[in-house]
Scaffold this active site. Structure first.
Site, PDB file in Angstrom:
ATOM      1  N   ARG A   1       0.827  -1.207   0.000  1.00 27.28           N
ATOM      2  CA  ARG A   1       0.000   0.000   0.000  1.00 27.28           C
ATOM      3  C   ARG A   1       0.867   1.265   0.000  1.00 27.28           C
ATOM      4  O   ARG A   1       0.622   2.213  -0.750  1.00 27.28           O
ATOM      5  CB  ARG A   1      -0.881  -0.026   1.247  1.00 27.28           C
ATOM      6  CG  ARG A   1      -2.245   0.535   1.036  1.00 27.28           C
ATOM      7  CD  ARG A   1      -3.101   0.360   2.279  1.00 27.28           C
ATOM      8  NE  ARG A   1      -3.788  -0.914   2.336  1.00 27.28           N
ATOM      9  CZ  ARG A   1      -4.719  -1.311   1.479  1.00 27.28           C
ATOM     10  NH1 ARG A   1      -5.063  -0.547   0.456  1.00 27.28           N
ATOM     11  NH2 ARG A   1      -5.315  -2.469   1.612  1.00 27.28           N
TER      12      ARG A   1
ATOM     13  N   MET B   1     -11.001   4.115  -5.350  1.00 25.75           N
ATOM     14  CA  MET B   1     -11.337   2.872  -4.646  1.00 25.75           C
ATOM     15  C   MET B   1     -10.109   2.239  -3.992  1.00 25.75           C
ATOM     16  O   MET B   1      -9.816   1.056  -4.199  1.00 25.75           O
ATOM     17  CB  MET B   1     -12.014   1.892  -5.606  1.00 25.75           C
ATOM     18  CG  MET B   1     -13.272   2.444  -6.264  1.00 25.75           C
ATOM     19  SD  MET B   1     -14.501   3.017  -5.078  1.00 25.75           S
ATOM     20  CE  MET B   1     -15.086   1.445  -4.477  1.00 25.75           C
TER      21      MET B   1
ATOM     22  N   ASN C   1     -13.058  13.522   0.468  1.00 25.64           N
ATOM     23  CA  ASN C   1     -13.583  12.331  -0.205  1.00 25.64           C
ATOM     24  C   ASN C   1     -15.095  12.456  -0.314  1.00 25.64           C
ATOM     25  O   ASN C   1     -15.724  13.164   0.465  1.00 25.64           O
ATOM     26  CB  ASN C   1     -13.228  11.078   0.611  1.00 25.64           C
ATOM     27  CG  ASN C   1     -13.703   9.799  -0.054  1.00 25.64           C
ATOM     28  OD1 ASN C   1     -13.551   9.630  -1.279  1.00 25.64           O
ATOM     29  ND2 ASN C   1     -14.302   8.913   0.711  1.00 25.64           N
TER      30      ASN C   1
ATOM     31  N   HIS D   1     -18.476   9.932  -0.319  1.00 22.50           N
ATOM     32  CA  HIS D   1     -18.904   8.554  -0.034  1.00 22.50           C
ATOM     33  C   HIS D   1     -20.404   8.466  -0.303  1.00 22.50           C
ATOM     34  O   HIS D   1     -21.158   9.345   0.117  1.00 22.50           O
ATOM     35  CB  HIS D   1     -18.601   8.204   1.424  1.00 22.50           C
ATOM     36  CG  HIS D   1     -19.032   6.818   1.787  1.00 22.50           C
ATOM     37  ND1 HIS D   1     -18.341   5.699   1.371  1.00 22.50           N
ATOM     38  CD2 HIS D   1     -20.107   6.364   2.479  1.00 22.50           C
ATOM     39  CE1 HIS D   1     -18.968   4.621   1.811  1.00 22.50           C
ATOM     40  NE2 HIS D   1     -20.050   5.000   2.478  1.00 22.50           N
TER      41      HIS D   1
ATOM     42  N   SER E   1     -22.094  11.832   1.142  1.00 18.79           N
ATOM     43  CA  SER E   1     -21.420  12.723   2.091  1.00 18.79           C
ATOM     44  C   SER E   1     -20.060  13.120   1.547  1.00 18.79           C
ATOM     45  O   SER E   1     -19.330  12.268   1.037  1.00 18.79           O
ATOM     46  CB  SER E   1     -21.189  12.012   3.434  1.00 18.79           C
ATOM     47  OG  SER E   1     -22.382  11.447   3.931  1.00 18.79           O
TER      48      SER E   1
ATOM     49  N   GLU F   1      -9.241   6.492   9.817  1.00 17.38           N
ATOM     50  CA  GLU F   1     -10.367   5.559   9.907  1.00 17.38           C
ATOM     51  C   GLU F   1     -11.232   5.689   8.657  1.00 17.38           C
ATOM     52  O   GLU F   1     -11.589   6.815   8.247  1.00 17.38           O
ATOM     53  CB  GLU F   1     -11.194   5.881  11.164  1.00 17.38           C
ATOM     54  CG  GLU F   1     -12.133   4.761  11.546  1.00 17.38           C
ATOM     55  CD  GLU F   1     -13.115   5.184  12.641  1.00 17.38           C
ATOM     56  OE1 GLU F   1     -14.226   4.661  12.661  1.00 17.38           O
ATOM     57  OE2 GLU F   1     -12.746   6.083  13.436  1.00 17.38           O
TER      58      GLU F   1
ATOM     59  N   ASP G   1     -13.894   6.143   5.821  1.00 15.20           N
ATOM     60  CA  ASP G   1     -15.177   6.841   5.671  1.00 15.20           C
ATOM     61  C   ASP G   1     -15.584   7.585   6.939  1.00 15.20           C
ATOM     62  O   ASP G   1     -16.770   7.634   7.300  1.00 15.20           O
ATOM     63  CB  ASP G   1     -16.283   5.862   5.236  1.00 15.20           C
ATOM     64  CG  ASP G   1     -15.981   5.233   3.879  1.00 15.20           C
ATOM     65  OD1 ASP G   1     -15.325   5.900   3.052  1.00 15.20           O
ATOM     66  OD2 ASP G   1     -16.377   4.078   3.652  1.00 15.20           O
TER      67      ASP G   1
ATOM     68  N   GLU H   1     -24.595  13.766  -5.966  1.00 12.79           N
ATOM     69  CA  GLU H   1     -23.135  13.870  -5.749  1.00 12.79           C
ATOM     70  C   GLU H   1     -22.551  14.977  -6.622  1.00 12.79           C
ATOM     71  O   GLU H   1     -21.699  15.752  -6.189  1.00 12.79           O
ATOM     72  CB  GLU H   1     -22.439  12.539  -6.086  1.00 12.79           C
ATOM     73  CG  GLU H   1     -22.733  11.414  -5.109  1.00 12.79           C
ATOM     74  CD  GLU H   1     -21.950  10.145  -5.423  1.00 12.79           C
ATOM     75  OE1 GLU H   1     -20.758  10.229  -5.749  1.00 12.79           O
ATOM     76  OE2 GLU H   1     -22.539   9.046  -5.332  1.00 12.79           O
TER      77      GLU H   1
HETATM   78  C1  GRF Z   1     -19.504   7.514  -6.718  1.00  7.04           C
HETATM   79  O1  GRF Z   1     -20.782   7.050  -6.351  1.00  7.04           O
HETATM   80  C2  GRF Z   1     -18.662   7.706  -5.505  1.00  7.04           C
HETATM   81  O2  GRF Z   1     -19.358   8.252  -4.422  1.00  7.04           O
HETATM   82  C3  GRF Z   1     -18.274   6.279  -5.228  1.00  7.04           C
HETATM   83  O3  GRF Z   1     -17.978   5.746  -6.487  1.00  7.04           O
HETATM   84  C4  GRF Z   1     -18.740   6.432  -7.468  1.00  7.04           C
HETATM   85  C5  GRF Z   1     -17.752   7.001  -8.440  1.00  7.04           C
HETATM   86  O4  GRF Z   1     -18.349   7.504  -9.580  1.00  7.04           O
HETATM   87  N1  GRF Z   1     -17.241   6.151  -4.260  1.00  7.04           N
HETATM   88  P1  GRF Z   1     -17.505   8.431 -10.561  1.00  7.04           P
HETATM   89  O5  GRF Z   1     -16.188   7.720 -10.853  1.00  7.04           O
HETATM   90  O6  GRF Z   1     -17.303   9.758  -9.907  1.00  7.04           O
HETATM   91  O7  GRF Z   1     -18.360   8.509 -11.805  1.00  7.04           O
END
Ligand code: GRF
Length: 204
Positions: free
Chosen positions: A65, A90, A107, A109, A136, A143, A145, A174
């Site tokens: 990592r 991810m 970030n 989520h 969010s 920790e 998320d 989002e």
């Molecule tokens: C989003 O829903 C984000 O919150 C999640 O993965 C998705 C990513 O979508 N972690 P994108 O790559 O921004 O289209």
């Protein structure tokens, strides 16, 4: 403010952020987009907006990592990044990397935190019988998320929803929330921490 964006996938949040910066809604400049997946769709989208892109394939540092994060860090340094924004990134990051960017890394989520940390949030919200679901934007801390929440987007859960239909509705909010939260954070991080943003999306 020079912003570096970390992605792993389609990059739709990244694009909303880049557009917000390039149109002046967010007082910052996207200086680099880095993907942990070499064939992430977001790379071409960012390049199409004129943002320098790099892939750091996580497979090259499988099981290491810190090694992966060091490669990412080198690219962030090279681009002179002040603030790191994870947008569908991810990866669980090493403690040293998170510590290095503490207070300067955000970030998004796909859940109303602190509910549903981790993966498969849409299916879990459906399974739990939630009437609302959402997303969010938060500061990144060691920790997973966790960290100070800067804003949340709320959508209704509709009869007949599947994880996919719910995910699509959440993704739309989002794209509104993240630029608004980044704009507020760039303007005044102390005020942004004190006054989280709330955005509501009606059905549709
Ligand atoms: C989003 O829903 C984000 O919150 C999640 O993965 C998705 C990513 O979508 N972690 P994108 O790559 O921004 O289209």
């Amino acid at each position: 403010m020079r912003v570096g964006i970390l992605i792993s996938g389609s990059g739709s949040n990244m694009l909303a952020l880049v557009d917000g910066m390039q149109t002046g809604q967010i007082d910052a400049t996207p200086v680099v987009v880095i993907s942990s997946e070499p064939d992430a769709g977001g790379l071409a989208k960012a390049a199409g907006r004129g943002v320098p892109v790099h892939a750091v394939d996580w497979r090259e540092n499988r099981g290491d990592r810190a090694g992966h994060d060091d490669a990412v860090q080198a690219l962030l340094d090279e681009a002179g990044v002040d603030l790191v924004v994870c947008a569908g990134y991810m990866r669980i990051m090493s403690e040293a990397f998170v510590a290095r960017w503490e207070g300067r890394m955000l970030n998004i989520h796909p859940s109303i935190l602190p509910a549903f940390k981790g993966l498969n949030t849409h299916a879990r919200a459906l399974e739990a019988g939630c009437a609302v679901h959402g997303c969010s934007v938060h500061e990144v801390v060691p920790e997973l998320d966790s960290g100070r929440i800067l804003g949340q987007g709320i959508v209704p859960v509709l009869e007949g929803d599947t994880a996919d239909s719910l995910a699509a509705r959440v993704l739309r909010v989002e794209h509104r929330l993240y630029p608004a939260a980044l704009a507020a954070f760039v303007r005044d991080p102390v005020a942004a921490r004190r006054t989280p943003i709330a955005i509501f999306e009606t059905a549709g």
